[in-house]
Write a protein that holds these residues in place. Structure first.
Motif, PDB file in Angstrom:
ATOM      1  N   CYS A  26       0.831  -1.157  -0.019  1.00  0.00           N
ATOM      2  CA  CYS A  26      -0.090   0.028  -0.061  1.00  0.00           C
ATOM      3  C   CYS A  26       0.953   1.227  -0.012  1.00  0.00           C
ATOM      4  O   CYS A  26       1.960   1.324   0.641  1.00  0.00           O
TER       5      CYS A  26
ATOM      6  N   CYS B 151       1.663   2.284   5.814  1.00  0.00           N
ATOM      7  CA  CYS B 151       0.758   1.030   5.855  1.00  0.00           C
ATOM      8  C   CYS B 151       1.791  -0.101   5.296  1.00  0.00           C
ATOM      9  O   CYS B 151       2.006  -0.076   4.175  1.00  0.00           O
TER      10      CYS B 151
ATOM     11  N   CYS C  18      -4.187  -0.303   0.027  1.00  0.00           N
ATOM     12  CA  CYS C  18      -4.786  -1.375   0.630  1.00  0.00           C
ATOM     13  C   CYS C  18      -6.419  -1.554   0.458  1.00  0.00           C
ATOM     14  O   CYS C  18      -7.153  -2.289   0.205  1.00  0.00           O
TER      15      CYS C  18
ATOM     16  N   CYS D 297      -6.819   3.843   3.426  1.00  0.00           N
ATOM     17  CA  CYS D 297      -5.743   4.677   3.083  1.00  0.00           C
ATOM     18  C   CYS D 297      -5.976   5.583   2.051  1.00  0.00           C
ATOM     19  O   CYS D 297      -5.640   6.713   1.844  1.00  0.00           O
TER      20      CYS D 297
HETATM   21 ZN   LIG Z   1      -2.964   1.020   3.260  1.00  0.00          ZN
END
Ligand SMILES: [Zn+2]
Length: 200
Positions: free
Chosen positions: A156, A161, A177, A182
């Motif tokens: 991601c 992340c 993701c 996100c």
């Molecule tokens: Zn993410």
């Protein structure tokens, strides 16, 4: 979804595109497999067993075993993120996954009539831990030996992340993701930057 702090990250996530990657995601943003209740919920939620499968017999050894396999998945998958992994990147994690894949047969599903007469999937009995680990380990083996899937592994782009997912989107342009987590965070940040510029 309203702009703001997403509550989604605290729900278990099953959107990485492979069950072994969903397992890997359980470290983020905090350890989710920290006790038996969330482990049992993860096992059912991930689709590893049909809904309603008895898991009361899961004990602390299951937690240790699932987390250990997850560590191996992490090493192997991250080793693949930047092209073909070299043998020394895989090492004992690969041996471990191969052992788990071979050690037991995954739980056998069967189709039975549910209360409303429709066919539903169930297991013949409560699954053994080794059988569930075997199902996960075989998923890792399938993933690592599938050149298309391996080339579709992405981390991601969200800040800090670590989630790795399989990008099967058209044109392979998925960046996050999850667009709700996100992706949304990035939209919020962009919105704030624009608002700050407007005030300046
Ligand atoms: Zn993410």
């Amino acid at each position: 979804m309203a702009l703001g702090t997403a509550t989604v990250p605290y729900e278990p996530r099953f959107d990485a595109g492979r069950i072994c990657l969903d397992l890997l995601a359980t470290t983020h943003p905090v350890e989710r497999l920290d006790s038996l209740a969330p482990l049992r919920a993860w096992i059912t939620g991930s689709g590893l067993v049909p809904p309603g499968t008895p898991l009361a017999h899961a004990d602390a050894a299951w937690l240790t075993a699932f987390r250990e396999l997850r560590g191996c998945v992490g090493q192997l998958v991250r080793g693949c993120l930047n092209g073909e992994p070299r043998s020394y990147d895989l090492g004992s994690a690969l041996d471990r996954v191969n052992d788990l894949a071979r050690a037991a047969a995954p739980p056998a599903p069967r189709a039975v009539r549910g209360e409303d007469g429709r066919l539903v999937r169930e297991l013949a009995g409560p699954p053994e831990c080794a059988a569930l680990l075997a199902a996960l380990a075989r998923d890792v083996v399938e993933l690592l030996t599938d050149p298309v899937a391996r080339a579709s592994l992405r981390q991601c782009e969200g800040d800090n992340c670590p989630i790795v997912y399989l990008d099967m989107s058209r044109g392979r342009r998925r960046r996050w993701c999850s667009s709700e987590v996100c992706g949304n965070r990035e939209r919020v940040a962009r919105h704030r930057r624009r608002a700050a510029l407007a005030r300046a």
